[in-house]
Write a protein that holds these residues in place. Structure first.
Motif, PDB file in Angstrom:
ATOM      1  N   CYS A 153       0.828  -1.214   0.000  1.00  0.00           N
ATOM      2  CA  CYS A 153       0.000   0.000   0.000  1.00  0.00           C
ATOM      3  C   CYS A 153       0.863   1.266   0.000  1.00  0.00           C
ATOM      4  N   ILE A 154       0.753   2.076  -1.072  1.00  0.00           N
ATOM      5  CA  ILE A 154       1.395   3.395  -1.120  1.00  0.00           C
ATOM      6  C   ILE A 154       0.483   4.382  -0.388  1.00  0.00           C
ATOM      7  N   HIS A 155       1.021   5.051   0.616  1.00  0.00           N
ATOM      8  CA  HIS A 155       0.191   5.970   1.388  1.00  0.00           C
ATOM      9  C   HIS A 155       1.030   7.097   1.984  1.00  0.00           C
ATOM     10  N   ARG A 156       0.356   8.111   2.473  1.00  0.00           N
ATOM     11  CA  ARG A 156       0.980   9.214   3.193  1.00  0.00           C
ATOM     12  C   ARG A 156      -0.068   9.788   4.134  1.00  0.00           C
ATOM     13  N   VAL A 157       0.355  10.695   5.006  1.00  0.00           N
ATOM     14  CA  VAL A 157      -0.579  11.378   5.907  1.00  0.00           C
ATOM     15  C   VAL A 157      -0.410  12.871   5.704  1.00  0.00           C
ATOM     16  N   VAL A 158      -1.541  13.562   5.478  1.00  0.00           N
ATOM     17  CA  VAL A 158      -1.525  15.010   5.269  1.00  0.00           C
ATOM     18  C   VAL A 158      -2.473  15.673   6.272  1.00  0.00           C
ATOM     19  N   PRO A 159      -2.303  16.967   6.521  1.00  0.00           N
ATOM     20  CA  PRO A 159      -3.236  17.652   7.421  1.00  0.00           C
ATOM     21  C   PRO A 159      -4.575  17.865   6.721  1.00  0.00           C
ATOM     22  N   PHE A 160      -5.593  17.117   7.108  1.00  0.00           N
ATOM     23  CA  PHE A 160      -6.935  17.338   6.560  1.00  0.00           C
ATOM     24  C   PHE A 160      -7.536  18.577   7.208  1.00  0.00           C
ATOM     25  N   ASN A 161      -7.449  18.631   8.520  1.00  0.00           N
ATOM     26  CA  ASN A 161      -7.828  19.827   9.275  1.00  0.00           C
ATOM     27  C   ASN A 161      -6.556  20.317   9.957  1.00  0.00           C
ATOM     28  N   PRO A 162      -5.893  21.352   9.401  1.00  0.00           N
ATOM     29  CA  PRO A 162      -4.584  21.764   9.919  1.00  0.00           C
ATOM     30  C   PRO A 162      -4.617  22.399  11.296  1.00  0.00           C
ATOM     31  N   THR A 163      -5.830  22.550  11.879  1.00  0.00           N
ATOM     32  CA  THR A 163      -5.917  23.155  13.211  1.00  0.00           C
ATOM     33  C   THR A 163      -5.964  22.103  14.322  1.00  0.00           C
ATOM     34  N   GLU A 164      -6.117  20.827  13.965  1.00  0.00           N
ATOM     35  CA  GLU A 164      -6.339  19.813  14.993  1.00  0.00           C
ATOM     36  C   GLU A 164      -5.082  19.028  15.330  1.00  0.00           C
ATOM     37  N   HIS A 165      -5.076  18.467  16.517  1.00  0.00           N
ATOM     38  CA  HIS A 165      -4.094  17.462  16.905  1.00  0.00           C
ATOM     39  C   HIS A 165      -4.628  16.119  16.394  1.00  0.00           C
ATOM     40  N   ARG A 166      -3.788  15.368  15.678  1.00  0.00           N
ATOM     41  CA  ARG A 166      -4.227  14.086  15.129  1.00  0.00           C
ATOM     42  C   ARG A 166      -3.420  12.968  15.777  1.00  0.00           C
ATOM     43  N   TYR A 167      -4.125  11.898  16.175  1.00  0.00           N
ATOM     44  CA  TYR A 167      -3.472  10.779  16.845  1.00  0.00           C
ATOM     45  C   TYR A 167      -3.754   9.489  16.075  1.00  0.00           C
ATOM     46  N   SER A 168      -2.730   8.677  15.915  1.00  0.00           N
ATOM     47  CA  SER A 168      -2.935   7.364  15.299  1.00  0.00           C
ATOM     48  C   SER A 168      -2.041   6.335  15.980  1.00  0.00           C
ATOM     49  N   ILE A 169      -2.487   5.085  15.916  1.00  0.00           N
ATOM     50  CA  ILE A 169      -1.775   3.966  16.539  1.00  0.00           C
ATOM     51  C   ILE A 169      -1.546   2.922  15.456  1.00  0.00           C
ATOM     52  N   ALA A 170      -0.309   2.498  15.281  1.00  0.00           N
ATOM     53  CA  ALA A 170       0.002   1.506  14.249  1.00  0.00           C
ATOM     54  C   ALA A 170       0.770   0.348  14.878  1.00  0.00           C
ATOM     55  N   TYR A 171       0.292  -0.863  14.613  1.00  0.00           N
ATOM     56  CA  TYR A 171       1.021  -2.065  15.007  1.00  0.00           C
ATOM     57  C   TYR A 171       1.673  -2.621  13.755  1.00  0.00           C
ATOM     58  N   PHE A 172       2.995  -2.612  13.734  1.00  0.00           N
ATOM     59  CA  PHE A 172       3.744  -3.096  12.585  1.00  0.00           C
ATOM     60  C   PHE A 172       4.219  -4.529  12.863  1.00  0.00           C
ATOM     61  N   LEU A 173       3.522  -5.509  12.291  1.00  0.00           N
ATOM     62  CA  LEU A 173       3.944  -6.901  12.411  1.00  0.00           C
ATOM     63  C   LEU A 173       5.040  -7.149  11.386  1.00  0.00           C
ATOM     64  N   ARG A 174       6.215  -7.544  11.864  1.00  0.00           N
ATOM     65  CA  ARG A 174       7.347  -7.743  10.969  1.00  0.00           C
ATOM     66  C   ARG A 174       7.877  -9.172  11.094  1.00  0.00           C
ATOM     67  N   ALA A 175       8.478  -9.655  10.026  1.00  0.00           N
ATOM     68  CA  ALA A 175       9.017 -11.014  10.006  1.00  0.00           C
ATOM     69  C   ALA A 175      10.207 -11.129  10.948  1.00  0.00           C
ATOM     70  N   GLU A 176      10.509 -12.362  11.344  1.00  0.00           N
ATOM     71  CA  GLU A 176      11.676 -12.614  12.186  1.00  0.00           C
ATOM     72  C   GLU A 176      12.919 -12.010  11.520  1.00  0.00           C
TER      73      GLU A 176
END
Length: 360
Positions: free
Chosen positions: A266-289
């Motif tokens: 997945c090609i993706h990025r994060v941009v300010p949709f509402n540039p006045t807000e604080h934005r929070y996200s949580i990502a769990y990155f499952l990676r191979a051994e």
């Protein structure tokens, strides 16, 4: 799934809102044949989907997410010295202040977020290196529950993909993601600051594919953009609508490589949709051994740890160095066609800030 029946206004123009398949976690947990087929198609054709967790099997994960958010609010309000107690211990572990990487709009911009990364291995071993504001038994239990829940969810997805692709024995994807083997699997907590606080040179999160095998991403706020794959390369960047009770799931480079390039990343990025807000996200990155071997899109044989370290370095390199790196590094070998933004993106300065600047 590549038609965009919906658009949303962003920076004075209409931008696509790309649809995503929704996978039912309870049905996937039961290895329902139709749901297994659905998730395999999502990975083969798009490289992303929404995972519906609002059911008896997934609701605990949603509750854990809420507890992690409360922890994040407290942590990111702490003084920088406390948050940065250890600094970035390793590329998958520690605290990153705002502005360490390239921003969403290329050369001349830096990222607009701060991030705390907690290692799954360290949580499992009972010796996590986390900064003092959250180094207490209550917060560590919150992190342990969240990591355990996310690990189970992503392993269920991996198992379904193995079954759907007809893999058996040691060839099944989950057999290179065993819990007792070292990996760079991590829980990342990101706080995107308002543009008025970061200025115009620290905006968003640059376009990329994930290093991970699977990314389980929680965010109720707009800002995530994706480029759906197509026959002539990826299409226009467009938003994804957050869906209550769901998490985003992205296929990362490692799983794409492990599938023999059959799965999309997945090609993706994060941009300010509402540039006045604080934005929070949580990502769990499952990676191979760490010692898992696979062939990347350049034809090189690399271990999962080598790929992780090389790509992380590319993320933090200046744009001029990124341009010299193999094309496969930032985008995992995925093809593109056309500009990220058909029209120039206007400065992300809220109206109140603009008035202040004029008066000044």
């Amino acid at each position: 799934m590549t038609d965009a029946p919906e658009t949303v206004e962003w920076q004075g123009r209409q931008v696509p809102v790309w649809p995503m398949r929704t996978i039912d976690y309870s049905r996937l947990l039961s290895q329902d044949p139709s749901e297994v087929d659905k998730v395999v198609k999502a990975c083969l054709e798009e490289g992303y989907f929404q995972l519906d967790l609002d059911n008896i099997d997934g609701r605990r994960v949603l509750e854990d997410r809420e507890e992690v958010l409360k922890l994040m609010y407290r942590f990111f309000e702490a003084p920088l010295e406390a948050k940065n107690e250890y600094g970035l211990i390793d590329s998958h572990l520690g605290y990153e202040p705002v502005g360490n990487r390239t921003g969403a709009f290329g050369a001349g911009t830096k990222d607009g977020y701060e991030m705390l990364k907690v290692s799954r291995d360290e949580i499992q071993q009972g010796s996590p290196r986390v900064p003092s504001p959250i180094k207490n038994s209550g917060d560590l239990r919150i992190l342990e529950r969240a990591i355990g829940g996310c690990n189970t969810v992503t392993k269920v997805i991996l198992s379904a993909l193995s079954t759907g692709m007809g893999l058996t024995g040691k060839d099944r994807f989950e057999n290179s993601h065993r819990n007792d083997r070292p990996s760079t699997t991590t829980l990342s907590m990101m706080h995107y600051l308002p543009a008025v606080k970061t200025g115009q040179d620290k905006i968003g999160h640059q376009k990329h594919t994930d290093i991970s095998s699977l990314t389980l991403l929680f965010s109720d706020q707009w800002g995530l953009q994706i480029r759906p794959p197509g026959e002539c390369g990826a299409r226009e960047m467009g938003f994804v609508r957050p869906k209550p009770g769901c998490a985003f799931v992205h296929v990362g480079d490692s799983l794409r490589f492990a599938s023999g390039m059959k799965f999309q990343s997945c090609i993706h990025r994060v941009v300010p949709f509402n540039p006045t807000e604080h934005r929070y996200s949580i990502a769990y990155f499952l990676r191979a051994e760490d010692d898992t071997m696979f062939q990347d899109s350049e034809g090189r044989w690399v271990t999962a740890k080598e790929w992780h370290d090389q790509k992380f370095k590319a993320f933090t390199d200046p744009p001029v160095w990124q341009a010299l790196a193999p094309k496969s590094m930032i985008l995992g070998g995925m093809k593109e066609d056309g500009a990220d933004d058909p029209e120039p993106v206007a400065p992300f300065v809220p109206a109140v800030a603009k008035e202040t600047l004029v008066q000044g």
